[in-house]
Design an enzyme around this catalytic site. Sequence first.
Site, PDB file in Angstrom:
ATOM      1  N   LYS A   1      47.176  54.507  39.587  1.00  0.00           N
ATOM      2  CA  LYS A   1      46.608  54.281  41.024  1.00  0.00           C
ATOM      3  C   LYS A   1      47.208  55.211  41.981  1.00  0.00           C
ATOM      4  O   LYS A   1      48.514  55.540  41.871  1.00  0.00           O
ATOM      5  CB  LYS A   1      46.777  52.935  41.327  1.00  0.00           C
ATOM      6  CG  LYS A   1      45.971  51.901  40.592  1.00  0.00           C
ATOM      7  CD  LYS A   1      46.282  50.461  41.183  1.00  0.00           C
ATOM      8  CE  LYS A   1      45.386  49.525  40.295  1.00  0.00           C
ATOM      9  NZ  LYS A   1      44.202  49.441  40.731  1.00  0.00           N
TER      10      LYS A   1
ATOM     11  N   ASP B   1      47.869  40.975  41.468  1.00  0.00           N
ATOM     12  CA  ASP B   1      46.944  41.134  40.321  1.00  0.00           C
ATOM     13  C   ASP B   1      47.190  40.045  39.077  1.00  0.00           C
ATOM     14  O   ASP B   1      46.405  40.394  38.332  1.00  0.00           O
ATOM     15  CB  ASP B   1      47.330  42.354  39.380  1.00  0.00           C
ATOM     16  CG  ASP B   1      45.942  42.915  38.975  1.00  0.00           C
ATOM     17  OD1 ASP B   1      44.784  42.555  39.512  1.00  0.00           O
ATOM     18  OD2 ASP B   1      45.880  43.941  38.103  1.00  0.00           O
TER      19      ASP B   1
ATOM     20  N   ARG C   1      40.244  43.140  32.230  1.00  0.00           N
ATOM     21  CA  ARG C   1      39.167  42.736  31.241  1.00  0.00           C
ATOM     22  C   ARG C   1      39.657  42.815  29.744  1.00  0.00           C
ATOM     23  O   ARG C   1      39.246  42.029  28.784  1.00  0.00           O
ATOM     24  CB  ARG C   1      37.703  43.727  31.418  1.00  0.00           C
ATOM     25  CG  ARG C   1      38.087  45.406  31.196  1.00  0.00           C
ATOM     26  CD  ARG C   1      36.955  45.811  31.771  1.00  0.00           C
ATOM     27  NE  ARG C   1      37.198  46.031  33.246  1.00  0.00           N
ATOM     28  CZ  ARG C   1      36.322  46.879  33.829  1.00  0.00           C
ATOM     29  NH1 ARG C   1      35.327  47.444  33.136  1.00  0.00           N
ATOM     30  NH2 ARG C   1      36.484  46.878  34.958  1.00  0.00           N
TER      31      ARG C   1
HETATM   32  N1  BES Z   1      43.493  45.075  39.603  1.00  0.00           N
HETATM   33  C1  BES Z   1      42.557  45.764  39.914  1.00  0.00           C
HETATM   34  C2  BES Z   1      41.444  45.467  40.763  1.00  0.00           C
HETATM   35  C3  BES Z   1      41.723  45.059  42.071  1.00  0.00           C
HETATM   36  C4  BES Z   1      41.238  45.971  43.070  1.00  0.00           C
HETATM   37  C5  BES Z   1      42.130  43.895  42.567  1.00  0.00           C
HETATM   38  C6  BES Z   1      41.744  45.772  44.384  1.00  0.00           C
HETATM   39  C7  BES Z   1      42.362  43.822  43.782  1.00  0.00           C
HETATM   40  C8  BES Z   1      42.221  44.561  44.792  1.00  0.00           C
HETATM   41  C9  BES Z   1      41.881  46.324  38.390  1.00  0.00           C
HETATM   42  O1  BES Z   1      42.695  46.194  37.361  1.00  0.00           O
HETATM   43  C10 BES Z   1      41.389  47.685  38.713  1.00  0.00           C
HETATM   44  O2  BES Z   1      42.158  48.713  38.756  1.00  0.00           O
HETATM   45  N2  BES Z   1      40.073  47.771  38.417  1.00  0.00           N
HETATM   46  C11 BES Z   1      39.646  49.277  38.721  1.00  0.00           C
HETATM   47  C12 BES Z   1      38.537  49.313  37.680  1.00  0.00           C
HETATM   48  C13 BES Z   1      38.095  50.621  37.207  1.00  0.00           C
HETATM   49  C14 BES Z   1      39.221  51.418  36.764  1.00  0.00           C
HETATM   50  C15 BES Z   1      37.070  50.586  36.318  1.00  0.00           C
HETATM   51  C16 BES Z   1      39.181  49.385  40.097  1.00  0.00           C
HETATM   52  O3  BES Z   1      38.581  48.560  40.617  1.00  0.00           O
HETATM   53  O4  BES Z   1      39.159  50.383  40.434  1.00  0.00           O
HETATM   54 ZN    ZN Z   2      44.276  44.793  37.390  1.00  0.00          ZN
HETATM   55 ZN    ZN Z   3      43.701  47.900  36.964  1.00  0.00          ZN
END
Ligand code: BES
Ligand code: ZN
Ligand code: ZN
Length: 485
Positions: free
Chosen positions: A260, A271, A334
């Site tokens: 990220k 998370d 997931r």
């Molecule tokens: N933990 C994140 C989702 C998230 C984003 C939670 C903002 C709280 C606030 C999740 O694991 C994630 O990184 N999701 C990605 C998915 C993508 C790679 C398909 C996302 O949402 O960008």
């Molecule tokens: Zn996550």
């Molecule tokens: Zn993630």
Amino acid sequence: MHQLIHPVEIIDKAPDHPGLILVPCFMDDNLSISWLPSKTYQGYVPEKNQIFQIFLADQDLTVVLLGMGPDDHIATVFESFRSFMINHRKMITKDLLVDLRQLPDDLAYQSVLGLTLSDYSTGTYKTGKSSSVAFPKIQILVDRFHPTLETVVQEAGQTAEVVKRICALVDAPGNIKTPAFLGQWAVDSGKQFGYQVALLDYRELKAENLLALLAVGQGSINQPLLIKMQYLHPDLDPAETHLGLVGKGVTFDTGGLSIKRATNMHYMKSDMGGAAAVMGAMELIARLKLPINVTAVIPVAENSVDANSIRPGDVIGSHSGKSIEVIDTDAEGRLILADGLSYMQQHYHPGILVDLATLTGNCVAALGYQAAGLFTNSNDLADRFTSAGEIAGERVWRLPLWDSYGDALHSDVADVKNLSGKPVAGAIAAAKFLEVFVEEAPSWAHLDIAGVAFGDTAHAKMKSATGFGVRLLLEFVKSLISTKL
Ligand code: BES
Ligand code: ZN
Ligand code: ZN
């Protein structure tokens, strides 16, 4: 860890010298306030969240009218009481008597929640003397001819305690809140409130084939684990159809090798908001001794960057036996949920399966900070969650699970891939991925709480935990108890 600070006492007779009295006032009320002689009070009702103070020198008594606004929505009542306690803390030098005699049960519940949640603080790790003013004792005045209100007030107090414990967990930093730490929290809670808790450690995860959970955790020195919690009500047949809860427990999400960006990465200590909501709901159900059988399965891992981390393109196995192509290591929630859902179904066969997860940024883009995304194959569950959300002041909004959304998860090399090829409908794609692992549950609901678990709150300047999910699950469980499917 957080301690409950507000002592709350329920009384049905006003003390002789109350000192400070708080009376909620609604806009359209035709108030006659028994504390005030009519010549002192001309029926003025303060605006929402505003107060109107009347000092009666002869009795050394301050009466504070708290404006609730015209709208008696649950969330408004909760917020008015909470902000009163936070914004006017310095005024409350004496014990506080809160007159709830004119309120219906549901609003009395929200009032007590607001009052008792207000002493939550995010400053757990600050050193030095705390400068905060001492917390007053709160007395809740109820009508002696209204016994249900007393139960309601007790229940609100219990709920507030659990919500605060859950907020403290979600706010805890990733270096403290390791998978082992969450596991220990669950074990301690089970011992204290009388329900079963067991942990599957690294060796047992291997023996039980929780390969997707192991894959997500393999880049961290803090090994993954699975928390199992079970509350069986003594008067119910243990074989009776019961509720299964699964929560995403990523203690910190760096994104893994699909790392990220740095700007908001620190928020990713939250998370495990889904896991925390499920743990809170279990504890609360046990504390209130509700007549239901519930099992929770919580996969817990840290998603780290390391030489051992899973790579984009890796193919991993899973508890269900299905193979998964990991396109993006940041779509890790997931993966661990796939194993949690599969493990739950194979071992416990719940009649209703519900999972909660801070799953996608895309759900935040769709619904903002106002509501969780709800995905379900059952209209009945959709109705129950929608009304539970209204009652709890924790809203959900349904999004579709139509078959055609699943096409994007096709992989040429494995049974399924963890990321859709298209930059659209990401929250739905994630839900469709989970659906692949929901094989036998007749009714299933997935709640994407990414936008609501952590955010702006009345008690902190920075974003912090909301405790979202505990109250929602409580109302949902109550709905299951009162009317069977
Ligand atoms: N933990 C994140 C989702 C998230 C984003 C939670 C903002 C709280 C606030 C999740 O694991 C994630 O990184 N999701 C990605 C998915 C993508 C790679 C398909 C996302 O949402 O960008
Ligand atoms: Zn996550
Ligand atoms: Zn993630």
